[in-house]
Design a protein around this motif. Sequence first.
Motif, mmCIF file in Angstrom:
data_model
loop_
_atom_site.group_PDB
_atom_site.id
_atom_site.type_symbol
_atom_site.label_atom_id
_atom_site.label_comp_id
_atom_site.label_asym_id
_atom_site.label_seq_id
_atom_site.Cartn_x
_atom_site.Cartn_y
_atom_site.Cartn_z
ATOM 1 N N ARG A 4 0.850 -1.194 0.000
ATOM 2 C CA ARG A 4 0.000 0.000 0.000
ATOM 3 C C ARG A 4 0.882 1.239 0.000
ATOM 4 N N ALA A 5 0.692 2.110 -0.960
ATOM 5 C CA ALA A 5 1.431 3.370 -1.036
ATOM 6 C C ALA A 5 0.472 4.512 -0.741
ATOM 7 N N GLU A 6 0.954 5.516 0.009
ATOM 8 C CA GLU A 6 0.103 6.632 0.411
ATOM 9 C C GLU A 6 0.867 7.945 0.295
ATOM 10 N N LEU A 7 0.166 8.977 -0.174
ATOM 11 C CA LEU A 7 0.661 10.340 -0.130
ATOM 12 C C LEU A 7 0.024 11.062 1.044
ATOM 13 N N SER A 8 0.651 12.154 1.471
ATOM 14 C CA SER A 8 0.052 12.949 2.545
ATOM 15 C C SER A 8 -1.286 13.518 2.077
ATOM 16 N N GLU A 9 -2.197 13.743 3.025
ATOM 17 C CA GLU A 9 -3.560 14.154 2.709
ATOM 18 C C GLU A 9 -3.586 15.539 2.071
ATOM 19 N N ASP A 10 -4.593 15.745 1.208
ATOM 20 C CA ASP A 10 -4.827 17.050 0.596
ATOM 21 C C ASP A 10 -6.330 17.246 0.436
ATOM 22 N N VAL A 11 -6.752 18.114 -0.480
ATOM 23 C CA VAL A 11 -8.176 18.440 -0.599
ATOM 24 C C VAL A 11 -8.987 17.266 -1.122
ATOM 25 N N LEU A 12 -8.333 16.306 -1.766
ATOM 26 C CA LEU A 12 -9.026 15.122 -2.291
ATOM 27 C C LEU A 12 -8.223 13.901 -1.885
ATOM 28 N N GLY A 13 -8.594 13.307 -0.770
ATOM 29 C CA GLY A 13 -7.791 12.233 -0.210
ATOM 30 C C GLY A 13 -7.988 10.886 -0.853
ATOM 31 N N VAL A 14 -9.074 10.698 -1.618
ATOM 32 C CA VAL A 14 -9.393 9.364 -2.111
ATOM 33 C C VAL A 14 -8.372 8.866 -3.130
ATOM 34 N N ASP A 15 -7.680 9.784 -3.850
ATOM 35 C CA ASP A 15 -6.710 9.353 -4.857
ATOM 36 C C ASP A 15 -5.280 9.407 -4.343
ATOM 37 N N ASN A 16 -5.100 9.475 -3.034
ATOM 38 C CA ASN A 16 -3.754 9.492 -2.442
ATOM 39 C C ASN A 16 -3.285 8.113 -2.013
ATOM 40 N N ARG A 17 -4.014 7.075 -2.369
ATOM 41 C CA ARG A 17 -3.698 5.726 -1.879
ATOM 42 C C ARG A 17 -3.896 4.723 -3.010
ATOM 43 N N ARG A 18 -2.967 3.771 -3.117
ATOM 44 C CA ARG A 18 -3.096 2.697 -4.092
ATOM 45 C C ARG A 18 -2.632 1.386 -3.460
ATOM 46 N N TYR A 19 -3.166 0.276 -4.015
ATOM 47 C CA TYR A 19 -2.886 -1.054 -3.496
ATOM 48 C C TYR A 19 -2.278 -1.913 -4.594
ATOM 49 N N LEU A 20 -1.441 -2.870 -4.179
ATOM 50 C CA LEU A 20 -0.823 -3.829 -5.083
ATOM 51 C C LEU A 20 -0.658 -5.144 -4.332
ATOM 52 N N VAL A 21 -1.016 -6.244 -4.979
ATOM 53 C CA VAL A 21 -0.847 -7.576 -4.390
ATOM 54 C C VAL A 21 0.272 -8.283 -5.158
ATOM 55 N N ARG A 22 1.434 -8.434 -4.520
ATOM 56 C CA ARG A 22 2.587 -9.078 -5.163
ATOM 57 C C ARG A 22 2.514 -10.590 -5.007
ATOM 58 N N GLN A 23 2.967 -11.269 -6.050
ATOM 59 C CA GLN A 23 3.062 -12.725 -6.011
ATOM 60 C C GLN A 23 4.514 -13.148 -5.769
ATOM 61 N N PRO A 24 4.735 -14.359 -5.271
ATOM 62 C CA PRO A 24 6.114 -14.864 -5.160
ATOM 63 C C PRO A 24 6.771 -14.880 -6.532
ATOM 64 N N PRO A 25 8.061 -14.614 -6.584
ATOM 65 C CA PRO A 25 8.738 -14.518 -7.889
ATOM 66 C C PRO A 25 8.705 -15.842 -8.643
ATOM 67 N N ARG A 26 8.585 -15.713 -9.932
ATOM 68 C CA ARG A 26 8.649 -16.862 -10.842
ATOM 69 C C ARG A 26 9.194 -16.365 -12.169
ATOM 70 N N PRO A 27 9.934 -17.201 -12.909
ATOM 71 C CA PRO A 27 10.418 -16.774 -14.222
ATOM 72 C C PRO A 27 9.242 -16.531 -15.168
ATOM 73 N N LEU A 28 9.279 -15.417 -15.857
ATOM 74 C CA LEU A 28 8.256 -15.101 -16.843
ATOM 75 C C LEU A 28 8.684 -15.656 -18.198
ATOM 76 N N ARG A 29 7.760 -16.316 -18.867
ATOM 77 C CA ARG A 29 8.097 -16.922 -20.156
ATOM 78 C C ARG A 29 7.954 -15.881 -21.262
ATOM 79 N N ALA A 30 9.051 -15.610 -21.933
ATOM 80 C CA ALA A 30 9.074 -14.660 -23.038
ATOM 81 C C ALA A 30 9.391 -15.394 -24.331
#
Length: 740
Positions: free
Chosen positions: A337-363
């Motif tokens: 979870r990444a967050e910026l300090s609050e401002d006049v519109l707080g709803v867009d100051n936060r984002r979420y990411l769900v990381r998976q365990p590393p695995r080789p990507l097939r290219a």
Amino acid sequence: MSSQFDPFCLFAFGPFVSGAMLWWGAVIAVPIALHLLLRRRRQTVSWPAMMLLQAVVRRRTRRVQLWQWLLLLARVAAVLLLAAALANPVLRSAMPATAAVDRTQVFVLDASYSMRTDQGGGRSRFDVAVQRSVQACRDAPPGTQFLVLLMQDPPQAVVSQRTADRDAVIAELEGLRCSFAGAPAADTLALLDRWCTAIEDDAPLAVTFFTDAQRRTWQPIVDGATRAGSADNDSARAVSARGSWQSLLEQVQQVDIVDVTAGEAAGESNRTLAELEALADDRVGVAARAAASASPTTLEVHVDQQTVYSGRLEWNQQGTARTEIPLLPAVETTVVRAELSEDVLGVDNRRYLVRQPPRPLRAVCVGRPEATRFLATALSAGSESAYDVSQRSAADLPQLDAQPIDLLMLCDVARISPGAAEAIASIARRGAAVVWWLGPAAEPDGYQHDPSVVPFRLREAAPAAWYPVDPLGYQHSIAASFAPYPQSGLLSTPVFRFWRIDALDPEPNMTGRQTALALGSDAAPWVLTWQRSQQRTVAITSAPTSPQLDDSNGSDVAEGPWNALVAWPSLVPLVQEIAAWATAPRRSTPSLLVGQRFASDLFAGRPLPARVLAPEQVTSVPRLFAEPASAADARAGGAELQAWTSSPVLQPGVYTLQWPEHPSQQVAVNVDPREGHLERVAAADLSRLEVDNAAAPSQPAVDGAAEETRGGWFRALLTAALACLVAESLISRFALRWQA
């Protein structure tokens, strides 16, 4: 009613227009006082001779008192009737036809999350919209029927059946809540158009929008009204918005746009956390946006509720900031979870990411060996490459459809056959990244496929020259990694020729098309990117070529090498940065934007989940359901598993989907960062959208009827008052004198 101000209305009382004249009725105290004061005072005198006449005197006295009371009544009635006449009475029983108005009023409230902007005092723009719509409901003429619609993604019908119950409509308005999504105009206008078409009577129809006039919502409509837009280069939603707006204007008599930001004090600019993505197994990228004059902000990054980074973000001249945060490789699924300090519109100051365990990507690199070997070597560079790289020829493309692929690189392929196009489309639908390296072997007529497969058209090859690389301010993630290292060789990369292309928008749900790197003084695209929710596509208009170019294919553009990438130090980092951006969604679990749906396409091979667990702060949990068999067959292509989907996800956070026979999976849901770009359309453009085609009101005739009613009652009361005065005169002259 008449719009002219009547000062006598200040004294209106009940059915009387000039109620102050009723005070003249107090004059009745004069005759009553005179009657009491001028009564004859009796003095009792004992006189035996007159006692015989006592009975006669009593009878005459009663008659005199009766006539005196009638005289007092006539005087009082005359005064009261005269005061009532001067008060100008208008009885309401004579006015129902003048007050009834047959009219339909539609309230459209902008519920995009930009309406959550704080205006001070704990009041948001949406609170102002609700307040003004409630007041407009109260002020509407009698007989008005109401409809209420929320402008959000997807649009929400609040009052979908016309009703004249103001109290019920006001209760619905006061219970509304702002959404966490954007407000695409096309979907809302399409629903509004259907509502207007369904109204079969000829009653006047008025639509009032309560909005903060954000450019992202209103610019397509403004462009359509001013004919500034072009269907050739605009997205499908923009074209649809303009068409629906024109259709709306043909059906309604009045369109009003209430700007809830009018009078809003200019405060601190809004800061938006635009990106949070896994660039590699051991680092995440963060991008933020604000006004160029914004003060620095604080960024915090948390992994499973533990703070792993806290620092300041400095804005560049373009008002953007990018940074990469090193993290330990995930041993198991982790929530970032990444967050910026609050401002006049707080709803867009936060984002979420769900990381998976590393695995080789097939290219898989597809093309001629002399074209694929450089890219395959660049992808495999490093002590611990993140990619399992293989090389295949273009003829093998149809066979790749059934294989698990994370990254498909098409290296200077001459033509895309129909079978190859189907395979590419299938691979992209499963979320694999597709990277097009365009070189001298490419033939323009061999790339004429559906935009969902080939999102560009080859126009012409630029003439041979030296084209300097333009990083465009290092705005894109692919270029941002080179910003601290201007001597890394990127800016000096020799590029002699490239394809000039026409970029297309493959489908409405594309979240962004952006040029990462450009060439020449006209900033022609060199690296161009497209992004869907879970799939990314890149086109590079000048592919690495060998100095000993094989031009045996007879191409008229294969004259000498197109660039010197293969001999330049920027090749490896450029290829790896392109691959890292393109495959970022593959390093995390599927993610959504608010307003999108969970669907079987995101979870290949899994049936309908048993349930969805929502975060604690979420009040609306999406409903899961299987799709009808016909739709499932069309989407699954005859697969055994039935397709399923959910209702729209309405709030951000990390959701958990649970299956009885599969491991649970977490899904990050974020707000669309584009809505946080608080930029309004010009006030003049907004005012030009307002329409008033209503016929001139018939109120003058109504006022004339009311005046006629007033005049009739005035004459009747005045006549009655005169009759009372005549009766008083007759009683005083004849009756009492005769009695005397």
